[in-house]
Design a protein around this motif. Structure first.
Motif, short mmCIF file in Angstrom:
data_model
loop_
_atom_site.label_atom_id
_atom_site.label_comp_id
_atom_site.label_asym_id
_atom_site.label_seq_id
_atom_site.Cartn_x
_atom_site.Cartn_y
_atom_site.Cartn_z
N GLN A 42 -2.29 26.12 46.57
CA GLN A 42 -3.17 25.46 45.59
C GLN A 42 -3.47 26.41 44.43
N MET A 51 -1.45 26.40 32.70
CA MET A 51 -0.76 26.77 31.45
C MET A 51 -0.80 25.62 30.44
N GLU A 77 0.02 33.55 33.10
CA GLU A 77 -0.31 32.52 34.11
C GLU A 77 0.96 32.12 34.88
N SER A 111 -9.56 21.61 39.62
CA SER A 111 -9.97 20.40 38.90
C SER A 111 -10.15 20.65 37.40
N PHE A 113 -8.45 21.96 35.21
CA PHE A 113 -7.30 21.79 34.33
C PHE A 113 -6.96 20.33 34.06
N ASP A 131 -11.40 31.67 32.86
CA ASP A 131 -10.86 32.93 33.39
C ASP A 131 -12.00 33.77 33.96
N MET A 199 -15.31 24.78 39.37
CA MET A 199 -14.18 25.57 39.89
C MET A 199 -14.51 26.23 41.22
N1 BYC Z 1 -10.55 21.88 42.32
O1 BYC Z 1 -13.77 23.45 51.70
P1 BYC Z 1 -13.77 23.74 50.25
C1 BYC Z 1 -6.79 30.40 36.69
C2 BYC Z 1 -11.05 21.15 47.39
S1 BYC Z 1 -6.28 29.44 38.02
C3 BYC Z 1 -9.79 21.15 43.17
O2 BYC Z 1 -14.94 24.46 49.68
P2 BYC Z 1 -12.18 26.11 49.89
C4 BYC Z 1 -6.33 30.06 35.36
C5 BYC Z 1 -10.54 22.11 48.45
O3 BYC Z 1 -9.19 22.45 48.22
C6 BYC Z 1 -7.12 30.13 39.39
N2 BYC Z 1 -10.02 21.06 44.49
O4 BYC Z 1 -12.43 24.55 49.89
C7 BYC Z 1 -5.08 29.50 35.16
C8 BYC Z 1 -10.76 21.31 49.71
O5 BYC Z 1 -9.73 20.34 49.89
P3 BYC Z 1 -8.54 20.55 51.00
C9 BYC Z 1 -7.81 29.11 40.24
C10 BYC Z 1 -11.05 21.75 44.98
O6 BYC Z 1 -10.72 26.34 49.90
C11 BYC Z 1 -4.68 29.13 33.88
C12 BYC Z 1 -12.01 20.51 49.41
O7 BYC Z 1 -12.13 20.47 47.99
N3 BYC Z 1 -8.42 29.80 41.36
O8 BYC Z 1 -7.51 31.32 36.87
O9 BYC Z 1 -13.01 26.75 50.95
C13 BYC Z 1 -5.54 29.32 32.80
C14 BYC Z 1 -13.26 21.13 50.02
O10 BYC Z 1 -13.53 22.41 49.41
C15 BYC Z 1 -11.86 22.55 44.18
C16 BYC Z 1 -8.10 29.51 42.65
O11 BYC Z 1 -7.30 28.66 42.93
C17 BYC Z 1 -11.59 22.60 42.79
N4 BYC Z 1 -12.33 23.33 41.94
O12 BYC Z 1 -12.81 26.60 48.49
C18 BYC Z 1 -6.77 29.90 32.99
C19 BYC Z 1 -8.78 30.37 43.69
N5 BYC Z 1 -12.82 23.12 44.95
O13 BYC Z 1 -7.68 21.67 50.49
C20 BYC Z 1 -7.17 30.29 34.26
C21 BYC Z 1 -8.30 30.16 45.10
C22 BYC Z 1 -12.60 22.68 46.20
O14 BYC Z 1 -9.20 20.91 52.30
N6 BYC Z 1 -9.01 29.12 45.81
N7 BYC Z 1 -11.55 21.85 46.23
O15 BYC Z 1 -7.83 19.22 51.00
C23 BYC Z 1 -10.28 29.28 46.29
O16 BYC Z 1 -10.92 30.31 46.13
C24 BYC Z 1 -10.86 28.16 47.11
O17 BYC Z 1 -9.79 27.36 47.58
C25 BYC Z 1 -11.90 27.27 46.35
C26 BYC Z 1 -12.32 26.11 47.27
C27 BYC Z 1 -13.11 28.11 46.00
C28 BYC Z 1 -11.29 26.67 45.09
#
Ligand code: BYC
Length: 313
Positions: A42, A51, A77, A111, A113, A131, A199
């Motif tokens: 993800q 992007m 990115e 979300s 994006f 960011d 986010m």
């Molecule tokens: N958007 O149990 P939860 C960047 C989903 S890009 C969509 O709290 P978790 C950049 C979640 O997946 C960097 N979905 O989940 C690029 C779960 O569903 P599933 C982005 C979301 O994993 C270009 C459900 O809701 N960073 O910097 O414990 C230009 C329940 O949520 C969102 C990352 O990807 C959301 N916002 O915590 C500029 C960081 N939030 O999968 C900049 C990595 C929740 O069970 N990811 N959901 O079906 C993480 O740190 C964590 O996965 C999250 C969510 C904090 C996002």
């Protein structure tokens, strides 16, 4: 005697407790592997889809310096997506499976994006807010228990630091600029503030994955803790520039030392996460086109690999 599943789990959790990193060949619980594949893929998709809102402005940058900065950022990115797809592949999934899940709408991505970038000031606001939010989250992930993910985060965080600074510099200039520039900066803040807060994910009470992720030191801080730190950092900086945070309920709690936000619109959050945001269809269509346009590259690579293998045999 062969160790039982319970013995292995105990040894695994003891390693985590000692602060050791888990590496690709190591034994790990199936749920740990699944959680990492879910989250890293993800994250990779978010970098790649991320992007698009900024890429749309490369041809419309107001001068050469700004164009160079934006080009470098968008290329970064793409690189982040590459590191992350590779990190996920070490867990036994394939690039093809991850891309298929993205293109079919089955996989999630951030979300934020799925909102449109309507003016050049959005480029600054995305850099500073989006960011900035990503850095807070990813600085935590740089300490996560899975070695390849944590190492990928170190470089990604350094690059995100540059992304945030370019956005902050632009918004500071606009906030101190002409009335038109101030209006553009305020309008961008009005549209990106709430999506940036989203986010960090749902409230801790609604976060279905957090318990596993915290137990296994993939996350070490909760969604709400990170969101609070973001608001504490951003609210005074934006106000010092004369920009109004679009949250009438925002207030400083001097006892706790926290800026307390109004409630997020969770109906909107889940609508966007489930594919109903303003740009979900457009973003996926753009990725599908890029994938189709790249078909000849994949075919050429496959032919080259097959020929090299035949020559080596
Ligand atoms: N958007 O149990 P939860 C960047 C989903 S890009 C969509 O709290 P978790 C950049 C979640 O997946 C960097 N979905 O989940 C690029 C779960 O569903 P599933 C982005 C979301 O994993 C270009 C459900 O809701 N960073 O910097 O414990 C230009 C329940 O949520 C969102 C990352 O990807 C959301 N916002 O915590 C500029 C960081 N939030 O999968 C900049 C990595 C929740 O069970 N990811 N959901 O079906 C993480 O740190 C964590 O996965 C999250 C969510 C904090 C996002």
């Amino acid at each position: 005697m062969e160790p039982t599943e319970a013995d292995r789990l105990t040894a695994f959790e003891a390693r985590l407790a000692r602060g050791e990193k888990i590496e690709p060949g190591d034994w790990m619980p199936e749920a740990y592997r699944r959680q990492l594949i879910r989250m890293i893929s993800q994250h990779a998709h978010s970098e790649v889809i991320g992007m698009l809102p900024e890429g749309a402005w490369i041809t419309r940058a107001p001068n050469l310096r700004q164009k160079l900065v934006l080009l470098a950022k968008v290329q970064d990115e793409a690189g982040h997506g590459q590191y992350l797809y590779h990190a996920a592949e070490t867990l036994g999934t394939t690039r093809e499976a991850m891309i298929a899940a993205l293109l079919s709408g089955q996989a999630k991505y951030a979300s934020v994006f799925n909102y449109p970038s309507l003016s050049w000031a959005d480029i600054g606001m995305i850099g500073w807010l989006v960011d900035g939010a990503a850095i807070l989250n990813q600085t935590m992930l740089a300490r996560c228990s899975y070695g390849p993910y944590s190492r990928a985060m170190v470089r990604i965080c350094m690059e995100e630091g540059f992304h945030k600074k370019q956005g902050q510099e632009m918004i500071i200039r606009y906030a101190r600029g002409t009335p038109r520039q101030r209006t553009l900066a305020q309008d961008a803040l009005n549209r990106w503030w709430w999506p940036a807060l989203m986010m960090f994910g749902p409230h801790d009470s609604a976060s279905t994955n957090s318990a596993d992720l915290l137990r296994w030191k993939i996350k070490t801080r909760t969604n709400d803790e990170l969101r609070q730190e973001f608001v504490n950092e951003l609210a005074p900086d934006l106000q010092a520039l004369g920009l109004a945070v679009p949250d009438p309920a925002l207030q400083f709690d001097a006892t706790a030392g926290n800026w307390i936000s109004g409630e997020l619109d969770w109906d909107e959050f889940w609508r966007v996460v489930k594919g109903g945001g303003p740009c979900n269809a457009e973003r996926l269509a753009a990725r599908q086109k890029a994938h189709d346009d790249g078909q000849w590259v994949r075919e050429a690579l496959a032919a080259y690999t097959a020929r090299s293998a035949a020559e080596a045999a």
